[in-house]
Design a protein around this motif. Structure first.
Motif, PDB file in Angstrom:
ATOM      1  N   VAL A 266       0.938  -1.303   0.061  1.00 46.62           N
ATOM      2  CA  VAL A 266       0.074   0.035  -0.052  1.00 46.62           C
ATOM      3  C   VAL A 266       0.877   1.198  -0.260  1.00 46.62           C
ATOM      4  O   VAL A 266       1.979   1.380   0.583  1.00 46.62           O
ATOM      5  CB  VAL A 266      -0.804   0.003   1.364  1.00 46.62           C
TER       6      VAL A 266
ATOM      7  N   GLY B 227      -0.734   4.658  -0.520  1.00 46.85           N
ATOM      8  CA  GLY B 227      -1.384   5.936  -0.408  1.00 46.85           C
ATOM      9  C   GLY B 227      -2.811   5.509  -0.020  1.00 46.85           C
ATOM     10  O   GLY B 227      -3.139   4.336   0.372  1.00 46.85           O
ATOM     11  N   THR B 228      -3.739   6.497   0.146  1.00 47.62           N
ATOM     12  CA  THR B 228      -5.191   6.182   0.597  1.00 47.62           C
ATOM     13  C   THR B 228      -6.227   6.938  -0.587  1.00 47.62           C
ATOM     14  O   THR B 228      -5.891   7.718  -1.056  1.00 47.62           O
ATOM     15  CB  THR B 228      -5.229   7.110   1.808  1.00 47.62           C
TER      16      THR B 228
ATOM     17  N   THR C 247      -6.973   2.702  -0.228  1.00 47.89           N
ATOM     18  CA  THR C 247      -6.438   1.662  -1.064  1.00 47.89           C
ATOM     19  C   THR C 247      -7.143   0.584  -0.286  1.00 47.89           C
ATOM     20  O   THR C 247      -7.519   0.476   0.809  1.00 47.89           O
ATOM     21  CB  THR C 247      -4.931   1.391  -0.616  1.00 47.89           C
TER      22      THR C 247
ATOM     23  N   SER D 213      -5.536   1.242  -5.302  1.00 45.75           N
ATOM     24  CA  SER D 213      -5.673   2.093  -4.901  1.00 45.75           C
ATOM     25  C   SER D 213      -6.831   3.180  -5.628  1.00 45.75           C
ATOM     26  O   SER D 213      -6.751   2.984  -6.973  1.00 45.75           O
ATOM     27  CB  SER D 213      -4.440   2.951  -5.240  1.00 45.75           C
TER      28      SER D 213
END
Length: 192
Positions: free
Chosen positions: A146, A148-149, A151, A160
């Motif tokens: 992972v 970023g957000t 995800t 993502s």
């Protein structure tokens, strides 16, 4: 339609706010949404200080880490209220432009969610509860690659999700996300 998985998030991310609103709208249209929200600190990801991890020294946080630790405290101590608290903090951050390190905002979000806000603040700010859980979730997420957000992770590669704040059918969007999660050969779709 049923949709499940783990969603790694940071309250600071506007894509998380849009994704949360899409999931709520899909649920209102009949989708059965069952996701586990897990913190992924963007502060930790972006920290290049060379010092110990930020969750081991929360005083270095600009605020986002405190909100994630508060969320983890809610998950551990009031799990039936975590979705309401998540929505309250996201709303405060993205609609009211509240600062994530504002302990009064976190207390108010907890109180509005049926949680003892004073107990939450005392546990997280005064006793440091929740930070280790944020660190554990961060390390877990990094193990799944992972970056970023938000995800979403189920099995196979994580997905993502970047979302614009434009009208659309939330059920169709959720079906697209679900299809991408099930197809390990499809890694990226992008519009300019």
């Amino acid at each position: 339609m049923e949709f499940d998985g783990i969603v790694y998030f940071d309250f600071a991310c506007p894509h998380v706010w849009r994704f949360w609103k899409m999931l709520v709208a899909a649920g209102e249209r009949g989708a059965k949404v069952s996701v586990e929200w897990r913190p992924f600190s963007l502060e930790a990801r972006n920290d290049e200080s060379g010092l110990e991890p930020i969750w081991e020294d929360p005083e270095r946080s600009h605020g986002g880490l405190h909100a994630l630790a508060a969320y983890e405290w809610v998950r551990a101590n009031a799990p039936d209220r975590q979705a309401v608290f998540l929505g309250a903090v996201l709303h405060a951050r993205h609609e009211q432009k509240a600062k994530l390190g504002d302990w009064d905002m976190l207390q108010q979000a907890a109180d509005a969610s049926g949680i003892d806000g004073a107990a939450l603040v005392a546990a997280v700010r005064d006793r440091g509860e929740g930070y280790a859980a944020v660190g554990a979730a961060f390390e877990e997420a990094r193990g799944y690659e992972v970056g970023g957000t938000p995800t979403v992770f189920r099995w196979g590669p994580p997905l993502s999700v970047g979302m614009l704040d434009v009208p659309g059918n939330p059920l169709e969007r959720l079906r697209t996300i679900d299809a991408m999660l099930r197809d390990d050969g499809l890694w990226s779709l992008r519009k300019p």
